[in-house]
Design an enzyme around this catalytic site. Structure first.
Site: not given
Length: 428
Positions: A255, A258, A322-323, A356, A415
């Site tokens: 990660q 990235h 996230e992960h 991924d 109504h």
């Protein structure tokens, strides 16, 4: 990675801060680009593509000839790998289809719910230092399964004015209807307002840097939906002495590579294990082609030693990764009790890389703590739930009095009258 032992709870929020700029730091730039694209369309797109990507294009639309050339340029081995991943993603997302929900809530009152596709969607695929053709699969496969009519893909061109062959191959394979060479803020603005070459869409999907994330959030002010705020990638690993330090280090680095603004966190019950992981990180880092990027991300990262699993879980839920990888002697404790995570990876032999690419789950996930309230992309992300109702004469007689009383109590006489007229006609 800095090792921090048993931090007090009052320090957790500061300790777990992401290495991202605040919205205020970049919102002015995003607003400027949006305003320009809204007023000047493709002329503004061309200007920002030249400014940010360093290339001037004759056309920003990818031609059929370019797609054909890209398809022939991708090796057969990689095509097989992409097709295998596509197959697993299709299987998992096809299994998410739901039947129509139909119910008579009372005699004569029929209610049902059906899923309908979002007709026009935009897919943002990052290019830059790592063209993410895997993200094409993660977005275009469920979009196609959902039945979206227009699937517009935007990705930034390289210095030669091209999009990576692998992205074009995956897009062609997955049924993308239009591919545009445009990236960054200007891509999101183009999808939001529409230009001469970029269709306006109803919902925008895909990860990106902090500028893209803020641009997506701004798009919502103009009536365009987004999948989620998906910014720089992040990973948290929960491990104890039973885990393999080399495996954990490899996951952290997967990660970290990235981007320089990525963040990885190790939570462990053992300081010795944290030190072993640090040694492995240093060794493996030297062999990476993206060493400098990973090294920068590691500066944003830390190892946190916590004495017990219960407190560790509380800290992980506070972070909302996230992960989330769990490799302990009590994996089930974390699997059964984790409340905030985009996607969970369980055990020694489940690297985050599997999600991924090819296991079948989606890798477009909420970052920056948004897993506390957002889901990752799934089939439902590309659909809307529409409700229907049909009321018979008997039904309006059964339910009408309740509607009249409720409408009158709220002071909404029209109504009430909409029901009263019908009931009076049925009395004649």
């Amino acid at each position: 990675m800095e090792i921090i032992e048993n931090p007090i709870k009052q320090s957790w929020l500061e300790l777990l801060k992401r290495p991202t700029q605040t919205v205020d730091d970049i919102e002015a730039t995003v607003n400027q680009v949006f305003s320009d694209v809204s007023k000047n369309g493709d002329q503004a797109i061309e200007k920002y593509t030249s400014m940010f990507d360093g290339v001037t294009l004759e056309s920003n639309i990818v031609s059929k000839a370019e797609i054909k050339s890209a398809v022939t340029s991708v090796s057969n081995e990689l095509k097989d790998a992409i097709r295998l991943a596509k197959s697993n993603i299709e299987k998992f997302h096809s299994a998410q289809k739901t039947e129509k929900v139909f119910l008579n809530t009372m005699e004569g009152v029929e209610c049902w719910q059906e899923k309908r596709p979002i007709q026009k969607v935009g897919l943002y695929i990052p290019g830059g230092t790592a063209p993410l053709f895997s993200t094409v699969l993660m977005l275009a496969v469920p979009a196609t399964l959902a039945g979206c009519k227009e699937i517009v893909l935007c990705s930034p061109p390289n210095k030669e004015g091209k999009i990576a062959n692998e992205i074009l191959y995956a897009a062609d394979l997955c049924g993308v209807t239009k591919i545009v060479k445009v990236g960054g803020i200007q891509a999101i603005a183009g999808l939001t307002f529409g230009t001469e070459s970029i269709p306006q869409v109803y919902k925008i999907f895909g990860p990106g840097n902090q500028f893209v994330t803020v641009a997506k959030q701004l798009a919502t002010k103009y009536g365009v939906a987004i999948d989620m705020p998906a910014g720089p990638s992040e990973l948290l690993v929960m491990a104890d002495e039973s885990a393999n330090p080399a495996y954990v280090a490899s996951d952290l680095l997967s990660q970290a590579e990235h981007g320089s603004d990525s963040q990885v966190i190790l939570v462990t019950t053992s300081k010795l294990f944290a030190e072993q992981v640090n040694k492995e990180v240093a060794l493996q880092l030297q062999k990476l082609p993206r060493k400098q990027i990973a090294k920068d991300a590691i500066k944003n990262s830390k190892s946190i030693v916590i004495d017990n699993f219960e407190t560790a879980l509380e800290l992980i839920d506070t972070y909302g990764p996230e992960h989330f990888i769990v490799s302990t002697t009590s994996n089930n404790f974390f699997v059964e009790n984790i409340g905030n995570a985009g996607s969970v990876f369980i055990g020694k032999y489940t690297p985050e890389s599997a999600g991924d690419y090819a296991s079948g789950t989606n890798h477009t996930l909420p970052t920056n703590g948004f897993s506390k309230a957002y889901s990752g992309v799934n089939l439902d992300s590309f659909q809307k739930s529409m409700t229907f109702q049909k009321i018979s004469k008997k039904g309006i007689q059964n339910i009408g009095s309740a509607i009249e009383l409720m409408a009158e109590a709220e002071g909404l006489e029209a109504h009430k009258n909409a029901v009263t007229l019908r009931l009076n006609d049925l009395k004649e």
